[in-house]
Scaffold this active site. Structure first.
Site, mmCIF file in Angstrom:
data_model
loop_
_atom_site.group_PDB
_atom_site.id
_atom_site.type_symbol
_atom_site.label_atom_id
_atom_site.label_comp_id
_atom_site.label_asym_id
_atom_site.label_seq_id
_atom_site.Cartn_x
_atom_site.Cartn_y
_atom_site.Cartn_z
ATOM 1 N N ASP A 122 0.847 -1.189 0.000
ATOM 2 C CA ASP A 122 0.000 0.000 0.000
ATOM 3 C C ASP A 122 0.882 1.238 0.000
ATOM 4 O OD1 ASP A 122 0.805 0.461 2.773
ATOM 5 O OD2 ASP A 122 -0.557 -1.180 3.250
ATOM 6 N N ASP B 245 0.990 5.040 1.800
ATOM 7 C CA ASP B 245 0.443 5.986 2.770
ATOM 8 C C ASP B 245 0.896 7.401 2.424
ATOM 9 O OD1 ASP B 245 -0.701 3.877 4.116
ATOM 10 O OD2 ASP B 245 0.948 3.662 5.528
ATOM 11 N N ASP C 121 9.589 5.100 13.777
ATOM 12 C CA ASP C 121 10.267 3.997 14.447
ATOM 13 C C ASP C 121 11.667 3.726 13.909
ATOM 14 O OD1 ASP C 121 9.337 3.010 12.035
ATOM 15 O OD2 ASP C 121 8.279 1.285 12.891
#
Length: 485
Positions: free
Chosen positions: A75, A77, A154
């Site tokens: 996907d 984002d 992260d």
């Protein structure tokens, strides 16, 4: 000594102290192979529309990372400086979700594009690191700049922005070089990062296995030191991560990485207590353990296009505990199984419907040994149980792992049952089945139907299935949604 140590620890004054490239280093077309035509056309439309209304917008996270690694993204984002409410005014086909951090899902036919706002850094990132301070992020609805957003993600490989206007990649944290060097590295201080969001430790191992990366020494050392922080993680987020792992075809290797990094000292610890007593460093030999063998067989079946539900994986992980409970039972089988598994279910936060299904799967294992023809009506009744498919595969995988000839013969007898189409309701004619006729998640070939993802498809590691994802989204959003999955 501790006072003096804290006194001389470096204090971060601004976000620039965390970033490797505070101004953002751009890599243009001659430095990489990503082009706009590789990006999902609906994601491109969203960015163009945001630009039209005067906002900044980029492709971010896993889509950029995977293209640089020459993998097919699952996907794409989008990240922007528009707030969720501003985004909603621009797009009619969207909804705002999440409690911890609000993001926007823009809905298209058959998929969802996730749009998030640049997030700010938590205040504690600018102070001295305190071993006793609780850094766990519980609420996070503060918006910030692209620099802050990159600094609070992260891993460096997930913090790259792709600008469709000129096919450039913007890097604040050194993620481009880490991808080229096949290295997984936490952004900033890993001690703080893992305590802010303990699930990142599990994600580090998962990414390292799936992407063929090496976890850098500082990150690996911090994982082993802070593994107990995982007990603070949200059970819904942990279940979400487990379900993603079960879809990767590499569950056994990820669990091996978890064992090597001591994560199994906390995660599924009941299933590995005996192994740890025999060898505290059993991670190197994980694939030789009972759980390791079973998970490896499950991965192989998935690679052969078999359909395995998350409940099958949970059952495989806890099969040894269940076997002990069966051998020790002093009363009713189901009561013994519930007594053995309930503390584990409570700790994991297992939903009630999954608990009930797993108990049925465990309790029915011995039933597969009864294959007499004179009990055909009873066997047919058993085949129609809603848990039969899961129970059969647990029995079959255990038989293969144990090299149990008798069990393998019985599994062969029942194998045809998972290939037959379910019996049609009375009054229905043979032929094409009714459009919506379903039997508890099993399709007309006797296999669990594939759940449609609400994000775009691509690759074996799917997004959470719709039913699990909805519960999570409406409950709370988490930082991993912008860290990329």
């Amino acid at each position: 000594m501790k006072f003096l140590s804290n006194l001389f620890k470096k204090k971060i004054g601004s976000v620039d102290d965390i970033l490797i490239y505070p101004e953002g280093k751009r890599y243009y077309r001659d430095a990489h192979s990503i082009r706009k035509n590789m990006i999902d056309e609906d994601a491109v439309k969203i960015i163009h529309r945001l630009h039209k209304f005067g906002y900044k917008a980029y492709i971010v996270g896993g889509g950029v990372r995977d293209l640089l690694l020459e993998r097919k993204p699952k996907d794409f984002d989008v990240v922007t400086n528009a707030t969720p409410n501003q985004i909603k005014k621009i797009f009619n086909n969207c909804r705002i979700i999440g409690r911890r951090f609000k993001i926007v899902h823009i809905l298209f036919r058959g998929k969802v594009i996730e749009v998030s706002t640049f997030r700010s850094l938590p205040e504690h990132r600018f102070g001295k690191h305190d071993e006793e301070q609780d850094y766990l992020i519980k609420r996070d609805n503060k918006f910030g700049t692209p620099q802050e957003d990159a600094a609070r993600r992260d891993f460096t490989i997930n913090a790259l922005y792709y600008d469709i206007r000129n096919d450039s990649i913007v890097d604040y944290v050194g993620g481009y070089d880490d991808i080229r060097n096949r290295q997984l590295r936490v952004i900033g201080n890993p001690e703080i990062s893992f305590r802010e969001d303990p699930v990142r430790m599990l994600r580090a191992v998962k990414f390292a296995v799936l992407l063929g990366l090496k976890i850098d020494k500082g990150t690996s050392k911090s994982i082993k030191k802070n593994v107990s922080e995982l007990e603070k993680a949200s059970s819904s987020r942990m279940l979400e991560e487990y379900n993603k792992i079960f879809r990767t075809w590499k569950t056994s290797l990820i669990f091996q990485g978890m064992a090597q990094n001591h994560l199994l000292d906390v995660l599924f610890k009941e299933a590995f207590e005996k192994e740890k007593k025999k060898d505290p460093d059993f991670g190197e030999k994980f694939l030789q353990t009972g759980v390791g063998k079973r998970l490896a067989i499950a991965d192989k079946l998935l690679s052969e296009r078999e359909e395995l539900t998350p409940q099958i994986f949970y059952a495989l992980i806890f099969s040894d505990i269940v076997q002990e409970a069966v051998l020790k039972k002093g009363g009713h089988l189901v009561a013994s199984l519930k007594s053995a598994m309930e503390p584990i279910f409570q700790r994991l936060g297992t939903p009630k419907k999954d608990k009930e299904r797993l108990i049925k799967v465990f309790a029915s294992q011995d039933r597969f040994y009864h294959t007499e023809d004179e009990k055909a009506s009873q066997n047919n009744f058993f085949r129609k149980k809603d848990f039969f498919y899961d129970a059969f595969y647990v029995f079959k995988i255990n038989a293969i792992a144990d090299n149990n000839d008798k069990a393998l013969q019985c599994a062969f007898f029942w194998e045809i049952s998972v290939r037959k189409r379910p019996v049609l309701p009375s009054g229905k004619k043979e032929g094409k089945p009714p459009r919506n006729h379903r039997r508890d998640g099993i399709d007309f070939k006797g296999r669990p139907r594939r759940e449609r993802n609400r994000k775009s498809q691509g690759g074996p590691e799917d997004k959470l299935a719709e039913n699990s994802d909805r519960n999570f989204e409406e409950g709370q959003s988490d930082s991993s949604q912008n860290d990329d999955v």
